[in-house]
Design a protein around this motif. Structure first.
Motif, PDB file in Angstrom:
ATOM      1  N   ASP A 118      18.075 -13.042 -19.959  1.00  0.00           N
ATOM      2  CA  ASP A 118      19.433 -13.479 -19.653  1.00  0.00           C
ATOM      3  C   ASP A 118      19.591 -14.967 -19.981  1.00  0.00           C
ATOM      4  O   ASP A 118      19.707 -15.817 -19.090  1.00  0.00           O
ATOM      5  N   GLY A 172      22.839 -16.578 -18.650  1.00  0.00           N
ATOM      6  CA  GLY A 172      22.757 -16.797 -17.212  1.00  0.00           C
ATOM      7  C   GLY A 172      21.897 -17.991 -16.862  1.00  0.00           C
ATOM      8  O   GLY A 172      22.239 -18.799 -15.984  1.00  0.00           O
ATOM      9  N   ILE A 225      28.841 -13.584 -15.523  1.00  0.00           N
ATOM     10  CA  ILE A 225      27.770 -13.254 -16.471  1.00  0.00           C
ATOM     11  C   ILE A 225      26.751 -12.324 -15.835  1.00  0.00           C
ATOM     12  O   ILE A 225      26.325 -11.323 -16.438  1.00  0.00           O
ATOM     13  N   GLU A 226      26.365 -12.631 -14.598  1.00  0.00           N
ATOM     14  CA  GLU A 226      25.335 -11.843 -13.918  1.00  0.00           C
ATOM     15  C   GLU A 226      25.807 -10.422 -13.617  1.00  0.00           C
ATOM     16  O   GLU A 226      24.993  -9.493 -13.552  1.00  0.00           O
ATOM     17  N   ALA A 278      25.131  -8.701 -17.038  1.00  0.00           N
ATOM     18  CA  ALA A 278      23.839  -8.875 -17.702  1.00  0.00           C
ATOM     19  C   ALA A 278      22.953  -7.639 -17.510  1.00  0.00           C
ATOM     20  O   ALA A 278      22.938  -7.023 -16.438  1.00  0.00           O
ATOM     21  N   PRO A 336      19.812  -9.492 -15.188  1.00  0.00           N
ATOM     22  CA  PRO A 336      20.301 -10.766 -14.644  1.00  0.00           C
ATOM     23  C   PRO A 336      19.182 -11.594 -14.026  1.00  0.00           C
ATOM     24  O   PRO A 336      18.295 -11.055 -13.361  1.00  0.00           O
TER      25      PRO A 336
END
Length: 519
Positions: free
Chosen positions: A206, A209, A255-256, A259, A262
């Protein structure tokens, strides 16, 4: 998908053998902060800049906080043993660079580099321990690991103070190198995680992240640290940093959520126990790092202790922490019950911090030692218990990420705590000194920003008295504010759900089930 088979049951001898490398690594991780703490007044005085005192610690903690969840996730993806060893190598390289620093800017930068490696030490230790030992037995083995921490905390300040007084503060960093070499060899030869879960699919890191996580954390800590010192509160610089931190946090969450792997899985916070334990860990980190960072200032400038003695005077707190950790671990393993520990721990921590806020220029070492015992008992109740609750609230495949996230939040508490408390301390010290003497007398070409305990002894008597009162004013405020924060942790601790610990490896929850039942 990752395999989620349960760990085979190991004999106590096998566990202890595998843990031997973890013990050395724990010693390495804890010694660094403890060795450096009593040397901070001399280091800052030598390189110049009281205003940068907190950054010697904050830079290290901040980098460690950012790196912690990353190392935890990398351990889940690539295996914990070699990820752990890589973190040790990075830590040792940073230690060598810190010893070579020629000015405050270099020291802060190298401490941050060292912190990147340090972020993988504690999370690596706790993740490996989580793989080796089933939940019901983990309490007593974590008690052993927690016992290493007070030993390091007792020996570290003594060694650090002695090196500072008789050799050079630079050797406080060089001493990590031989110990780190031993840790690498022992881990390589004794730690065999043949049964840890493996990722069978293509690894996806990620990167977005990680980048956004670093951005918003650094912006937040910079805003807190620089506000009122480098730049006025409300200035465009501080407002911009806060804005970047706020926007960065929102973007990071978005984003997480999408992902594949993540760096901080938001699903972890679906467990109430995990969330509550993590918040309490934040408060514990806030109080612990604040005390370790600023208490030596009081001991050396007000009580007139040497760097060596200021380290020795921390023994009551560390012995109390060690006794509570060992005893608490044994009790939890026998009974499977743990809720009382965070409740009692937050009360004792708050009382200890409040007692520190009552210190005056006349407070002797005996009285401050009693305050340390109270605080040590509180930290001993909190440190391993909150970690145990957090670990057992996640699935086995997310053990590294869960441990990393918990450690990250606790470390972030220390980073934000030192930054906030450092700002409060510097402001009240400077304000009190200005009100008392108006301006700083001639100290042989030096300044208050580069004042060491040794240099203070040669200052005029009226300035010495004013400076000691100024230090008291600063420490009173920081400990009082930290004590107020523990009230929040105390209230939160009552909502932890106590479920008896199982006597075997963590049971993997079905998708969508309440992972609190794993505790």
């Amino acid at each position: 998908m990752a395999t989620t088979e349960e760990n085979p049951v190991l004999t106590p001898r096998q566990i202890i053998t595998a843990m031997s490398g973890l013990v050395v690594a724990m010693l390495l991780a804890q010694l660094d902060n403890m060795i450096v703490a009593p040397a901070l007044p001399t280091i800052v005085g030598d390189l110049g800049g009281l205003n940068h005192l907190s950054w010697v610690v904050t830079g290290y903690i901040l980098a460690s906080a950012v790196a912690t969840p990353i190392w935890g996730k990398l351990g889940d993806l690539f295996g914990h043993k070699y990820t752990f060893m890589s973190a040790i190598v990075l830590f040792l390289l940073g230690s060598a660079l810190c010893g070579l620093a020629q000015n405050m800017g270099q020291l802060v930068f190298f401490r941050a580099f060292q912190g990147l490696g340090a972020g993988g030490l504690i999370v690596g230790i706790m993740s490996v321990l989580g793989i080796l030992v089933p939940p019901r037995d983990r309490g007593k083995y974590m008690g052993i690991m927690m016992a290493v921490m007070p030993v390091a905390m007792i020996g570290g300040p003594l060694v650090g103070g002695f090196i500072t007084d008789h050799v050079s503060w630079r050797w406080n960093f060089y001493v990590n190198l031989p110990l780190g070499g031993i840790a690498l060899f022992v881990i390589w030869s004794t730690l065999h995680l043949t049964h840890e879960a493996r990722r069978t699919e293509k690894v996806v890191i990620d990167w977005w992240g990680i980048s956004v996580l670093t951005t918003w954390i650094v912006s937040l800590v910079l805003a807190i640290t620089w506000g009122g010192t480098e730049y006025p509160w409300g200035s465009w610089q501080i407002n911009t940093l806060f804005a970047v931190a706020a926007v960065g946090l929102v973007v990071f969450v978005l984003i997480e959520r999408k992902a594949v792997e993540p760096v901080i899985g938001l699903h972890l916070f679906g467990s109430k126990n995990f969330t509550l334990a993590t918040v309490i860990g934040f408060v514990a980190g806030f109080g612990m790092f604040g005390t370790i960072t600023f208490l030596p200032q009081f001991q050396q400038f007000v009580q007139g202790q040497s760097a060596t003695n200021s380290g020795l005077l921390l023994m009551p707190m560390m012995l109390a922490l060690m006794a509570t950790s060992i005893g608490g671990g044994q009790y939890i393993s026998r009974t499977g019950r743990y809720k009382a520990f965070p409740v009692v721990g937050t009360v004792l921590l708050g009382i200890g911090l409040y007692l520190f806020s009552t210190m005056t220029v006349d407070t002797g070492t005996g009285r401050s030692a009693l305050f340390m015992i109270v605080m040590g008992l509180g930290l001993g109740c909190l440190m391993q218990t909150t970690n145990l609750v957090a670990q057992n609230s996640v699935e086995l495949r997310d053990l590294g990420a869960g441990t990393g996230t918990f450690t990250f939040v606790r470390t972030l508490g220390g980073s934000i705590g030192v930054a906030i408390l450092g700002t409060i301390y510097t402001h009240h010290l400077t304000q009190s000194l200005t009100e008392s003497v108006g301006k700083t007398p001639d100290l042989g070409g030096g300044s208050v920003a580069s004042l060491t305990p040794a240099a203070l002894k040669d200052a005029p008597a009226d300035f010495i008295a004013a400076f000691r009162h100024a230090v008291v004013a600063g420490t009173h405020q920081i400990f009082l504010w930290a004590a107020v924060l523990t009230i929040v942790a105390f209230l939160i601790s009552w909502f932890i759900k106590e479920v008896p610990l199982r006597g075997s490896a963590p049971v993997v929850a079905d998708a969508g089930s309440e992972v609190d039942d794993l505790v």
